[in-house]
Scaffold this active site. Structure first.
Site: not given
Ligand code: GRF
Length: 215
Positions: A109, A90-91, A142
């Site tokens: 995504h 998440m970064r 980027e």
């Molecule tokens: C998923 O919805 C993915 O698309 C997003 O973050 C979430 C991660 O879910 N990038 P998980 O940790 O793989 O269950």
């Protein structure tokens, strides 16, 4: 055999789908390292259960973004990682890592890019009222969710969908397409030209509508 490094911040269900694809033989790869920025990430339990090394690296322990991502890149290189997988990391990944792994970092995504980038793609799509949404695997550059697109899957979206209901429909497809994209990479079938990914091999035309047409 392709050597993967996985970066994840949370529950790690996409990480699990990759592990399962390896264990079933669908994916000829191994995960050399899980890096997480969250000591409470459930992804760590998954790594431990499957005998995969993990490291917790948090940005607050580094003097800046460059130092943080240089360290991650160094750890991945040390273990011979060839492809970096962002499985719910998440970064926004720093240039220091991207430069070391140009067109070798993949992200998933939960929306059909370039629509609804950033956080809560599922909620953005549900609130907007689109009839079709889905997920996208792309190489990371980027920008935020701007890199060349490898695979997209579509699902219907309904007027009464919420982030959760649409999100769970999308998540099932995430678990299918992420291992497929990695497999295409492992087979040497992906070639990046500008912002397009050329996939060597099959090509089939199809169309999807929601609602389905009567004719
Ligand atoms: C998923 O919805 C993915 O698309 C997003 O973050 C979430 C991660 O879910 N990038 P998980 O940790 O793989 O269950």
């Amino acid at each position: 055999m392709l050597t993967l490094g996985v970066l994840a911040s949370g529950r790690g269900s996409n990480f699990q789908s990759i592990i399962d694809s390896i264990e079933s033989g669908f994916l000829k790869a191994k995960v050399a390292l899980l890096v997480t920025d969250n000591p409470g990430a459930y992804a760590i339990n998954r790594a431990q259960k499957h005998g995969i090394d993990h490291m917790v690296l948090t940005p607050k322990d580094f003097p800046g973004r460059d130092a943080y991502y240089s360290r991650i890149a160094a750890e991945l290189k040390n273990r011979g990682v060839e492809l970096v997988i962002l499985a719910g990391f998440m970064r926004i990944v720093g240039k220091a890592l991207i430069d070391q792994y140009r067109n070798r970092v993949m992200n998933i995504h939960p929306a059909l890019l370039p629509s609804f980038p950033g956080l809560h793609g599922q909620e953005q799509a549900a609130d907007y009222g689109v009839k079709i949404s889905g997920c996208t695997v792309h190489f990371v550059d980027e920008g935020m969710d701007t890199g060349p697109i490898i695979i997209q899957a579509v699902v219907p979206a309904y007027h009464d969908d919420t982030e959760d209901s649409l999100g769970s429909r999308i998540l099932k497809e995430e678990h299918r397409i992420f291992p497929c994209a990695i497999r295409l990479f492992a087979e040497g079938r992906l070639c990046v030209e500008g912002r397009k990914v050329i996939i060597k091999g099959d090509r089939k035309d199809f169309a999807v509508t929601n609602p389905p047409l009567d004719q």
